[in-house]
Write an enzyme that holds these catalytic residues in place. Structure first.
Site, short mmCIF file in Angstrom:
data_model
loop_
_atom_site.label_atom_id
_atom_site.label_comp_id
_atom_site.label_asym_id
_atom_site.label_seq_id
_atom_site.Cartn_x
_atom_site.Cartn_y
_atom_site.Cartn_z
CG PHE A 143 -4.38 -2.60 -16.59
CD1 PHE A 143 -3.15 -3.11 -16.43
CD2 PHE A 143 -4.70 -2.33 -17.99
CE1 PHE A 143 -2.05 -2.85 -17.39
CE2 PHE A 143 -3.89 -2.53 -19.01
CZ PHE A 143 -2.46 -2.80 -18.75
CB THR B 263 -8.15 -2.36 -6.50
OG1 THR B 263 -8.10 -2.68 -5.21
CG2 THR B 263 -8.30 -3.25 -7.56
CE LYS C 221 -1.02 3.75 1.21
NZ LYS C 221 -0.64 4.06 -0.30
CB VAL D 221 6.28 0.98 3.67
CG1 VAL D 221 6.76 2.22 4.55
CG2 VAL D 221 4.96 0.50 4.50
N GLY E 113 7.07 3.22 -1.57
CA GLY E 113 7.19 2.82 -3.07
C GLY E 113 8.27 1.99 -3.29
N GLY F 33 -0.40 18.31 -8.55
CA GLY F 33 -0.67 16.81 -8.67
C GLY F 33 -0.11 16.03 -7.44
CE LYS G 20 2.69 5.25 2.76
NZ LYS G 20 2.98 6.56 2.00
N GLY H 117 5.11 6.86 -6.70
CA GLY H 117 5.52 7.01 -8.29
C GLY H 117 5.26 5.45 -8.99
N1 LIG Z 1 0.64 5.44 -7.56
C1 LIG Z 1 1.42 5.24 -6.53
O1 LIG Z 1 2.52 5.99 -6.70
C2 LIG Z 1 1.32 4.22 -5.55
C3 LIG Z 1 2.42 3.92 -4.42
C4 LIG Z 1 2.28 3.29 -3.63
C5 LIG Z 1 0.95 2.77 -3.47
N2 LIG Z 1 -0.02 2.79 -4.52
C6 LIG Z 1 -1.34 2.06 -4.03
O2 LIG Z 1 -1.34 1.06 -5.24
C7 LIG Z 1 -2.89 1.07 -5.64
C8 LIG Z 1 -2.93 1.42 -7.30
O3 LIG Z 1 -2.55 2.66 -7.15
P1 LIG Z 1 -2.71 3.45 -8.62
O4 LIG Z 1 -2.09 4.64 -8.70
O5 LIG Z 1 -2.21 2.42 -9.75
O6 LIG Z 1 -4.26 3.83 -8.84
P2 LIG Z 1 -5.22 4.02 -9.91
O7 LIG Z 1 -4.45 4.66 -11.05
O8 LIG Z 1 -6.44 4.71 -9.51
O9 LIG Z 1 -5.51 2.58 -10.51
C9 LIG Z 1 -6.44 1.80 -9.78
C10 LIG Z 1 -6.95 0.43 -10.79
O10 LIG Z 1 -7.86 -0.21 -9.99
C11 LIG Z 1 -8.97 -0.50 -10.79
N3 LIG Z 1 -10.09 -0.82 -10.15
C12 LIG Z 1 -10.98 -0.03 -9.37
N4 LIG Z 1 -11.85 -0.74 -8.88
C13 LIG Z 1 -11.87 -2.03 -8.91
C14 LIG Z 1 -12.66 -3.33 -8.84
N5 LIG Z 1 -13.50 -3.26 -8.17
N6 LIG Z 1 -12.19 -4.37 -9.56
C15 LIG Z 1 -11.21 -4.46 -10.33
N7 LIG Z 1 -10.30 -3.15 -10.48
C16 LIG Z 1 -10.64 -2.08 -10.18
C17 LIG Z 1 -9.19 0.68 -11.55
O11 LIG Z 1 -9.88 0.47 -12.82
P3 LIG Z 1 -10.48 1.64 -14.06
O12 LIG Z 1 -9.00 1.67 -14.73
O13 LIG Z 1 -11.29 0.92 -14.67
O14 LIG Z 1 -10.64 2.77 -13.43
C18 LIG Z 1 -7.73 1.19 -12.09
O15 LIG Z 1 -7.51 0.42 -13.11
C19 LIG Z 1 -3.54 1.81 -4.68
O16 LIG Z 1 -4.01 1.17 -3.60
C20 LIG Z 1 -2.44 3.05 -4.25
O17 LIG Z 1 -2.81 3.41 -2.84
C21 LIG Z 1 0.11 3.61 -5.53
#
Ligand SMILES: NC(=O)c1ccc[n+]([C@@H]2O[C@H](COP(=O)([O-])OP(=O)(O)OC[C@H]3O[C@@H](n4cnc5c(N)ncnc54)[C@H](OP(=O)(O)O)[C@@H]3O)[C@@H](O)[C@H]2O)c1
Length: 341
Positions: free
Chosen positions: A8, A96, A125, A152, A154, A207, A225, A316
């Site tokens: 989350f 996660t 990924k 891949v 977004g 960032g 990817k 994003g």
């Molecule tokens: N952000 C992007 O633009 C984007 C784009 C494409 C793909 N992704 C991928 O999507 C995924 C999520 O990205 P994000 O940016 O949302 O990451 P994030 O902001 O770091 O959020 C990760 C979430 O996972 C939770 N978490 C970590 N370990 C856990 C566990 N063992 N059990 C349950 N929950 C757990 C964290 O909990 P806490 O909140 O308590 O720390 C946090 O809520 C990643 O794999 C990332 O590579 C992201």
């Protein structure tokens, strides 16, 4: 459709915002009534089989740090695995953090979901790069769908374009700029005539790059990817160990200046041909692939349609959440078709 949301953070919370915004259309146009029955973060979970109050969950996460702090529905220390096994739901959304060494915790979450008969949507990924062929087989065996279009590009529908829109053709090769951070660094080096270290520092200040930027700059993110595209679009059974990987850490300004003399620049290119390879390469500035800043671009080379390039923002929170929604609608449509058959 009852949904368990595991993770989350940026993407998980963006997905709830998007559901709130598009709730009416989802019902009226797609006949979809999503109900979030559980949310899990690192500290525990919130569960309500009748559906959690999404705005309240977003507020609790923001103010108290964990959904498990909800006085009525919170369960501190409950793990993702336990929630997936014990909560009735049709779909698990796994968002996660990416870990490309062990794939965890995502790999266990995905396997547990599939084995308990739940469809899975993920943007993570790591597990896919390490075990996508096995996970696709496991999903088939258990009669559930595994979807991951947000991994891949977004929000940009790169996987769907390759797999669905070009289905009448034969894709011969794919090449792309699949990582916004490295593309930003190379663009800045070329435009501002600066060396790699300075461009990386600027990316970190804005960032765009992590404090530990290795996943991006050493080419691993692009390689993950490529693995996903090769399996999903081209039917290759490959994992991360099958990719030859070179990042941009050792690209110097002189190389960009030399390329410039020939009307070219250097980009981190991921390519799928006979082999899978990630490598900094010279690209003509007139090539459609030659996008600037944090943009992503992918060129599909197919037998009859020739070359097609799709360009988009790549990542994003809201962009990636829109890919999750796309997968959700796709699963709903596939399930309806199954029922009619
Ligand atoms: N952000 C992007 O633009 C984007 C784009 C494409 C793909 N992704 C991928 O999507 C995924 C999520 O990205 P994000 O940016 O949302 O990451 P994030 O902001 O770091 O959020 C990760 C979430 O996972 C939770 N978490 C970590 N370990 C856990 C566990 N063992 N059990 C349950 N929950 C757990 C964290 O909990 P806490 O909140 O308590 O720390 C946090 O809520 C990643 O794999 C990332 O590579 C992201």
């Amino acid at each position: 459709m009852r949904i368990i949301l595991v993770g989350f953070g940026v993407v998980g919370q963006s997905f709830l915002h998007l559901l709130n915004l598009r709730c009416n259309e989802l019902t009226s146009i797609h006949g979809l009534r999503p109900r979030i029955v559980a949310i899990v973060d690192k500290k525990g979970a919130a569960i309500n089989e009748r559906g959690l109050d999404m705005e309240k969950m977003l507020r609790i996460k923001k103010e108290m740090g964990s959904v498990s702090k909800d006085l009525d529905k919170g369960f501190p220390n409950l793990s993702g695995g336990e929630v997936i096994k014990e909560t009735e739901a049709e779909i698990v959304i796994e968002v996660t953090p990416t870990d490309i060494i062990s794939g965890e915790p995502g790999l266990t979450h995905i396997e547990t979901s599939i084995k308990s008969g739940k469809h899975v949507i993920t943007t993570n990924k790591g597990p896919l790069a390490l075990a996508l062929p096995a996970l696709m087989d496991l999903a088939d065996y258990n009669g559930v769908y595994l979807r991951f279009s947000g991994t891949v590009g977004g929000g940009t529908p790169i996987l769907d374009l390759g797999r669905k829109c070009l289905i009448g053709d034969r894709i011969i090769s794919i090449r792309g700029i699949l990582n916004g951070t490295t593309n930003y660094i190379l663009t800045e080096m070329g435009e501002k005539k600066i060396e790699f270290d300075e461009a990386l520092r600027m990316a970190q200040e804005l960032g765009y790059a992590e404090k530990d930027p290795s996943l991006d700059i050493d080419g691993f993110d692009t390689a993950c990817k490529l693995v996903i595209m090769a399996n999903w679009i081209m039917g290759k059974k490959v994992t991360l160990k099958d990719v030859k990987i070179n990042g941009i850490r050792y690209v110097i300004l002189k190389e960009l200046m030399d390329a410039d003399k020939n009307g070219c620049t250097i980009k981190l290119i991921g390519s799928i041909d006979k082999d899978l390879e990630v490598k900094p390469k010279e690209v003509s500035k007139r090539d459609a692939l030659c996008v600037h800043g944090t943009l992503n671009a992918v060129t599909f080379v197919s037998e009859f349609a020739g070359e097609e390039t799709v360009i988009g923002r790549g990542a994003g929170g809201m962009e990636t959440a829109s890919a999750i929604l796309r997968d959700l609608i796709d699963i709903k449509t596939s399930l309806s078709a199954r029922l009619m058959a």
